[in-house]
Motif scaffolding. Structure first.
Motif, PDB file in Angstrom:
ATOM      1  N   ALA A 130      -3.902  14.982   2.262  1.00 31.50           N
ATOM      2  CA  ALA A 130      -4.004  16.423   2.034  1.00 31.50           C
ATOM      3  C   ALA A 130      -4.593  16.682   0.656  1.00 31.50           C
ATOM      4  O   ALA A 130      -4.168  16.088  -0.337  1.00 31.50           O
ATOM      5  N   PRO A 180      -4.901  16.000  10.356  1.00 28.29           N
ATOM      6  CA  PRO A 180      -4.217  15.985  11.651  1.00 28.29           C
ATOM      7  C   PRO A 180      -2.884  16.724  11.544  1.00 28.29           C
ATOM      8  O   PRO A 180      -2.369  16.870  10.442  1.00 28.29           O
ATOM      9  N   TYR A 219       1.101   3.193   6.464  1.00 30.23           N
ATOM     10  CA  TYR A 219       1.537   3.217   7.859  1.00 30.23           C
ATOM     11  C   TYR A 219       2.909   3.902   7.929  1.00 30.23           C
ATOM     12  O   TYR A 219       3.868   3.362   8.425  1.00 30.23           O
ATOM     13  N   GLY A 220       2.924   5.112   7.367  1.00 35.00           N
ATOM     14  CA  GLY A 220       4.168   5.884   7.395  1.00 35.00           C
ATOM     15  C   GLY A 220       4.193   6.751   8.632  1.00 35.00           C
ATOM     16  O   GLY A 220       3.705   6.355   9.696  1.00 35.00           O
ATOM     17  N   LYS A 221       4.727   7.966   8.459  1.00 32.26           N
ATOM     18  CA  LYS A 221       4.888   8.878   9.589  1.00 32.26           C
ATOM     19  C   LYS A 221       3.542   9.128  10.291  1.00 32.26           C
ATOM     20  O   LYS A 221       3.408   8.898  11.501  1.00 32.26           O
ATOM     21  N   MET A 222       2.561   9.561   9.521  1.00 29.60           N
ATOM     22  CA  MET A 222       1.295   9.954  10.141  1.00 29.60           C
ATOM     23  C   MET A 222       0.454   8.741  10.555  1.00 29.60           C
ATOM     24  O   MET A 222      -0.114   8.731  11.645  1.00 29.60           O
ATOM     25  N   ILE A 252      -6.763  11.024   5.623  1.00 30.72           N
ATOM     26  CA  ILE A 252      -5.914  12.129   6.082  1.00 30.72           C
ATOM     27  C   ILE A 252      -5.148  12.715   4.891  1.00 30.72           C
ATOM     28  O   ILE A 252      -4.208  13.488   5.064  1.00 30.72           O
ATOM     29  N   ARG A 255       0.737  -1.918   3.963  1.00 30.14           N
ATOM     30  CA  ARG A 255       1.720  -0.965   3.467  1.00 30.14           C
ATOM     31  C   ARG A 255       2.325  -1.491   2.180  1.00 30.14           C
ATOM     32  O   ARG A 255       1.985  -2.586   1.732  1.00 30.14           O
ATOM     33  N   ARG A 256       3.182  -0.714   1.577  1.00 23.91           N
ATOM     34  CA  ARG A 256       3.722  -1.103   0.277  1.00 23.91           C
ATOM     35  C   ARG A 256       4.812  -2.149   0.427  1.00 23.91           C
ATOM     36  O   ARG A 256       4.866  -3.134  -0.311  1.00 23.91           O
ATOM     37  N   SER A 257       5.654  -1.973   1.441  1.00 18.85           N
ATOM     38  CA  SER A 257       6.889  -2.733   1.518  1.00 18.85           C
ATOM     39  C   SER A 257       6.747  -4.097   2.195  1.00 18.85           C
ATOM     40  O   SER A 257       7.713  -4.845   2.256  1.00 18.85           O
ATOM     41  N   PRO A 285      -1.143  11.498  -1.228  1.00 22.06           N
ATOM     42  CA  PRO A 285      -2.170  11.842  -2.227  1.00 22.06           C
ATOM     43  C   PRO A 285      -1.748  11.458  -3.656  1.00 22.06           C
ATOM     44  O   PRO A 285      -2.576  11.061  -4.462  1.00 22.06           O
ATOM     45  N   ILE A 288      -2.176   6.974   3.004  1.00 22.11           N
ATOM     46  CA  ILE A 288      -1.174   6.951   1.938  1.00 22.11           C
ATOM     47  C   ILE A 288      -0.968   8.379   1.430  1.00 22.11           C
ATOM     48  O   ILE A 288      -1.704   9.291   1.813  1.00 22.11           O
TER      49      ILE A 288
HETATM   50  N1  LIG Z   1       3.168  14.161   7.730  1.00 22.79           N
HETATM   51  C1  LIG Z   1       2.327  15.135   8.035  1.00 22.79           C
HETATM   52  O1  LIG Z   1       2.632  16.088   8.740  1.00 22.79           O
HETATM   53  C2  LIG Z   1       0.906  15.067   7.559  1.00 22.79           C
HETATM   54  C3  LIG Z   1      -0.051  15.906   8.139  1.00 22.79           C
HETATM   55  C4  LIG Z   1      -1.375  15.785   7.725  1.00 22.79           C
HETATM   56  C5  LIG Z   1      -1.720  14.901   6.725  1.00 22.79           C
HETATM   57  N2  LIG Z   1      -0.753  14.133   6.152  1.00 22.79           N
HETATM   58  C6  LIG Z   1      -1.158  13.206   5.090  1.00 22.79           C
HETATM   59  O2  LIG Z   1      -0.857  11.926   5.543  1.00 22.79           O
HETATM   60  C7  LIG Z   1      -0.633  11.075   4.439  1.00 22.79           C
HETATM   61  C8  LIG Z   1       0.574  10.213   4.711  1.00 22.79           C
HETATM   62  O3  LIG Z   1       1.695  11.055   4.918  1.00 22.79           O
HETATM   63  P1  LIG Z   1       3.002  10.492   5.633  1.00 22.79           P
HETATM   64  O4  LIG Z   1       3.848  11.682   5.908  1.00 22.79           O
HETATM   65  O5  LIG Z   1       2.617   9.591   6.748  1.00 22.79           O
HETATM   66  O6  LIG Z   1       3.618   9.631   4.409  1.00 22.79           O
HETATM   67  P2  LIG Z   1       4.626   8.402   4.473  1.00 22.79           P
HETATM   68  O7  LIG Z   1       5.412   8.434   5.725  1.00 22.79           O
HETATM   69  O8  LIG Z   1       5.367   8.402   3.169  1.00 22.79           O
HETATM   70  O9  LIG Z   1       3.663   7.121   4.498  1.00 22.79           O
HETATM   71  C9  LIG Z   1       2.976   6.667   3.363  1.00 22.79           C
HETATM   72  C10 LIG Z   1       2.548   5.233   3.608  1.00 22.79           C
HETATM   73  O10 LIG Z   1       1.835   4.795   2.449  1.00 22.79           O
HETATM   74  C11 LIG Z   1       2.241   3.449   2.162  1.00 22.79           C
HETATM   75  N3  LIG Z   1       2.013   3.115   0.764  1.00 22.79           N
HETATM   76  C12 LIG Z   1       2.539   3.657  -0.341  1.00 22.79           C
HETATM   77  N4  LIG Z   1       2.111   3.013  -1.444  1.00 22.79           N
HETATM   78  C13 LIG Z   1       1.287   2.038  -1.012  1.00 22.79           C
HETATM   79  C14 LIG Z   1       0.533   1.032  -1.651  1.00 22.79           C
HETATM   80  N5  LIG Z   1       0.563   0.870  -2.980  1.00 22.79           N
HETATM   81  N6  LIG Z   1      -0.222   0.194  -0.878  1.00 22.79           N
HETATM   82  C15 LIG Z   1      -0.256   0.314   0.441  1.00 22.79           C
HETATM   83  N7  LIG Z   1       0.448   1.252   1.127  1.00 22.79           N
HETATM   84  C16 LIG Z   1       1.204   2.090   0.397  1.00 22.79           C
HETATM   85  C17 LIG Z   1       3.718   3.449   2.494  1.00 22.79           C
HETATM   86  O11 LIG Z   1       4.150   2.107   2.652  1.00 22.79           O
HETATM   87  P3  LIG Z   1       5.671   1.753   3.076  1.00 22.79           P
HETATM   88  O12 LIG Z   1       5.730   2.107   4.534  1.00 22.79           O
HETATM   89  O13 LIG Z   1       5.758   0.288   2.849  1.00 22.79           O
HETATM   90  O14 LIG Z   1       6.537   2.590   2.205  1.00 22.79           O
HETATM   91  C18 LIG Z   1       3.710   4.255   3.802  1.00 22.79           C
HETATM   92  O15 LIG Z   1       3.425   3.403   4.897  1.00 22.79           O
HETATM   93  C19 LIG Z   1      -0.486  11.976   3.216  1.00 22.79           C
HETATM   94  O16 LIG Z   1      -1.619  11.836   2.404  1.00 22.79           O
HETATM   95  C20 LIG Z   1      -0.402  13.358   3.789  1.00 22.79           C
HETATM   96  O17 LIG Z   1      -1.051  14.291   2.943  1.00 22.79           O
HETATM   97  C21 LIG Z   1       0.531  14.169   6.565  1.00 22.79           C
END
Ligand SMILES: NC(=O)c1ccc[n+]([C@@H]2O[C@H](COP(=O)([O-])OP(=O)(O)OC[C@H]3O[C@@H](n4cnc5c(N)ncnc54)[C@H](OP(=O)(O)O)[C@@H]3O)[C@@H](O)[C@H]2O)c1
Length: 247
Positions: free
Chosen positions: A76, A98, A8-11, A74, A27-29, A49, A47
């Motif tokens: 990449a 997305p 539940y990060g940015k995307m 989602i 989520r992780r935290s 990749p 999460i």
């Molecule tokens: N950002 C973009 O523009 C975009 C566009 C298209 C696709 N994507 C894809 O979207 C995905 C997420 O990207 P993002 O930018 O949203 O990343 P992000 O902000 O770093 O979010 C990652 C999430 O994964 C959670 N996480 C990490 N380890 C975990 C675990 N062991 N168990 C459960 N949850 C865990 C993190 O938890 P915490 O919140 O607790 O740290 C965080 O909520 C990626 O695969 C990326 O390829 C991103």
């Protein structure tokens, strides 16, 4: 409908804001707390990749899903086969890409589904995906490379152009340059959105013969240098996307 977000990060948080339903989050935290026998109908895998295999294997053991749960990734670069290996050959999997403007309902949501998803399920899912913006069904996994390189990374290219415009405006001592550049891009986007003609015709319609715009465009379009530079950049992003898919 029970909707579960793994990540539940940015995307993830942007997508969740656009959905109706009972949303739960892992989520992780933070410690998650699920009711006994909880089962999601839709699972959004959001999460990173890197390290996904281990996180998904752990998630799969928790069995927060039933046999008709649809998994929407989602991530990449991660192919449908990667998720079938974790959730089983019969699992219903969607791979999607997305882009960030989804938060303003102006995003692009490209997707591909595996053979376990029925036509009627696709229809229902499309209604959900329309909450994100423009949807595009892909036919092949390889299409994700170009979609990622053009539309996924696209907002960054636009921001770079805005940065350049701002620098130039500042160099001429124009005040509130950033604000003006934002309006320039927004205004032009709105013009393009409502126009019936194609981009080239639209450009011509705002370019008077022997005028100032034409003087600038002559340089920008000389020998297609700008077009070639963009093509080269997109090709670099495609190559990177292909490399990530293999990791
Ligand atoms: N950002 C973009 O523009 C975009 C566009 C298209 C696709 N994507 C894809 O979207 C995905 C997420 O990207 P993002 O930018 O949203 O990343 P992000 O902000 O770093 O979010 C990652 C999430 O994964 C959670 N996480 C990490 N380890 C975990 C675990 N062991 N168990 C459960 N949850 C865990 C993190 O938890 P915490 O919140 O607790 O740290 C965080 O909520 C990626 O695969 C990326 O390829 C991103």
């Amino acid at each position: 409908m029970n909707i579960l977000f793994l990540g539940y990060g940015k995307m993830g948080s942007i997508l969740a804001q656009r959905l109706d339903g009972q949303i739960k989050i892992i989520r992780r935290s933070s410690q998650d707390n699920f009711p006994k026998n909880y089962q999601a109908d839709l699972v959004f895998l959001c999460i990173k990749p890197q390290g996904a295999e281990k996180i998904l294997a752990e998630f799969s053991r928790r069995k927060f899903f039933h046999k008709n749960t649809i998994f929407i990734s989602i991530l990449a670069g991660k192919k449908i086969a990667f998720f079938e290996k974790i959730f089983g050959k019969k699992a219903k999997i969607i791979r999607s890409m997305p882009n960030l403007p989804i938060q303003y309902l102006e995003g692009i949501f490209a997707y591909l589904y595996n053979k376990n998803i029925s036509k009627s399920e696709v229809k229902n899912l499309e209604k959900i995906f329309q909450n994100f913006g423009e949807i595009i069904a892909l036919k092949n996994e390889k299409d994700f490379d170009a979609i990622t390189a053009i539309f996924g990374s696209g907002p960054a290219y636009i921001f770079l152009l805005q940065e350049i415009f701002e620098k130039i405006a500042v160099s001429f001592g124009i005040t509130s340059s950033a604000k003006l550049v934002k309006k320039l891009f927004l205004g032009s986007a709105l013009m393009a959105e409502s126009a019936t003609e194609n981009f080239a015709k639209l450009r011509q319609s705002v370019t008077s013969k022997n005028g100032t715009t034409e003087a600038a465009l002559k340089i920008l379009q000389k020998n297609s240098v700008l077009e070639k530079l963009f093509k080269k950049s997109v090709n670099a992003a495609i190559a990177k996307s292909k490399k990530l898919s293999k990791e």
